[in-house]
Design an enzyme around this catalytic site. Structure first.
Site, mmCIF file in Angstrom:
data_model
loop_
_atom_site.group_PDB
_atom_site.id
_atom_site.type_symbol
_atom_site.label_atom_id
_atom_site.label_comp_id
_atom_site.label_asym_id
_atom_site.label_seq_id
_atom_site.Cartn_x
_atom_site.Cartn_y
_atom_site.Cartn_z
ATOM 1 N N LYS A 187 -2.018 2.737 -6.863
ATOM 2 C CA LYS A 187 -0.753 2.486 -6.168
ATOM 3 C C LYS A 187 -0.591 1.008 -5.831
ATOM 4 O O LYS A 187 0.528 0.521 -5.693
ATOM 5 C CB LYS A 187 -0.643 3.368 -4.930
ATOM 6 C CG LYS A 187 -1.777 3.212 -3.917
ATOM 7 C CD LYS A 187 -1.552 2.106 -2.913
ATOM 8 C CE LYS A 187 -2.734 1.961 -1.983
ATOM 9 N NZ LYS A 187 -2.522 0.892 -0.979
ATOM 10 N N THR A 244 3.267 1.877 -0.002
ATOM 11 C CA THR A 244 2.982 0.514 -0.437
ATOM 12 C C THR A 244 4.079 -0.075 -1.310
ATOM 13 O O THR A 244 4.163 -1.295 -1.450
ATOM 14 C CB THR A 244 1.649 0.449 -1.201
ATOM 15 O OG1 THR A 244 1.642 1.426 -2.227
ATOM 16 C CG2 THR A 244 0.489 0.704 -0.273
#
Length: 328
Positions: A187, A244
């Site tokens: 991620k 994120t």
């Protein structure tokens, strides 16, 4: 429970501060000046400014003493420092269970943390990973957060998840160590891409498409490496990806935003002052995907921007003009 948190970066400090009212917590740091400043000012001014450290939290530079007194060790060093930290732990007899919270591959070897643990620790069965959508600053301030704790020993995962949970930190037990590790690592690469997308003001539609296709890339590689498909739909996959790629507290997203402005990588990293794991992870993931024949076009584009000087706008054009394919 007596906890030793090894590593006083933002995440290690935040976890130690959160757990200190509930457990006997010792935070270990290598730098004596940093430890003395934290003792005196009750704040980690370098990595977590504005977050007061609870009075019960103990701080030390004595690695052996911190480890010897612990019922549980939480390794919170960056991925590049994991090997020497595990080697130091291996020299200590009678280790308690060990968790790691770092996200990424070892630079050069492309090994995930669990592989280093299996290589270096005498009893890797008493280990696990803690990951999920979490900004250190919010955890330190007591904002509600949910994480995943994965261990091959399901009973250990459940016991530690229950022990480390609190009213503001909910931890779910899991048995897919590989999938949880990969979700946390991959991620960060997608967060860089999302920062580029927003830095170029491409709009919400583009960001949604990027997140969705990024999840597809993460899942393809994750399943190929032995992770479970369902893990990537959970907290340590989709949850961490959403956080994120959209939250401005994300260091990796900040890297992408600055790439979009045309800043060189060295300048970006110097100004951040913190580790952005996605930068080193991108190179390792791209190489691994190429070896395994896994298609990861977003990751390749991120590497081209980071390491080959490809302008952000050209990287986006290349992605948008790829051959049209079926979604699944």
């Amino acid at each position: 429970m007596k906890l030793a948190v090894l590593g006083a970066g933002a995440w290690g400090t935040a976890l130690a501060a959160h757990w200190a009212p509930h457990h006997a917590v010792t935070l270990w740091a290598r730098n004596a000046a940093d430890v003395e400043a934290m003792r005196r000012e009750r704040v980690n001014a370098r990595y977590l400014p504005g977050c007061l450290l609870p009075d019960p939290l103990q701080l030390t530079t004595d690695f052996q003493a911190a480890v010897a007194a612990a019922d549980l060790i939480v390794v919170a060093v960056p991925s590049g420092a994991l090997r020497p930290t595990l080697a130091a732990l291996a020299a200590h007899p009678g280790l308690p269970p060990v968790l790691w919270v770092c996200k990424g591959f070892e630079p050069g070897s492309r090994k995930l943390p669990h592989q280093l643990v299996a290589e270096l620790l005498p009893n890797p069965n008493h280990t696990g990973v803690l990951s999920g959508p979490s900004f250190a600053q919010e955890v330190a301030h007591g904002y509600p957060t949910a994480l995943t704790l994965a261990a091959e020993d399901g009973a250990l995962a459940r016991r530690l998840a229950e022990a480390l949970s609190s009213p503001r930190l909910r931890i779910y037990a899991h048995d897919d160590v590989i999938g949880v590790e990969l979700g946390g690592a991959l991620k960060n690469v997608m967060a860089i891409a999302a920062g580029v997308c927003d830095g170029l003001a491409l709009g919400h539609n583009a960001r949604a498409a990027l997140i969705t296709r990024g999840l597809a890339e993460m899942t393809r590689l994750g399943v190929r490496l032995g992770g479970h498909f369902e893990t990537f739909m959970g907290l340590s996959g989709l949850g961490d990806l959403i956080l994120t790629t959209t939250g401005d507290l994300s260091r990796n997203r900040q890297v992408g935003l600055r790439l979009a402005r045309g800043q060189p990588l060295d300048t970006i990293l110097a100004e951040l002052g913190h580790v952005a794991e996605g930068v080193t992870t991108a190179r390792e993931v791209a190489g691994l995907a190429a070896e395994l024949g896994v298609d990861m076009p977003i990751t390749r584009a991120v590497c081209q921007m980071l390491f080959e000087g490809l302008p952000a706008a050209r990287a986006v054009d290349a992605l948008l003009n790829r051959e049209i394919k079926a979604e699944f």
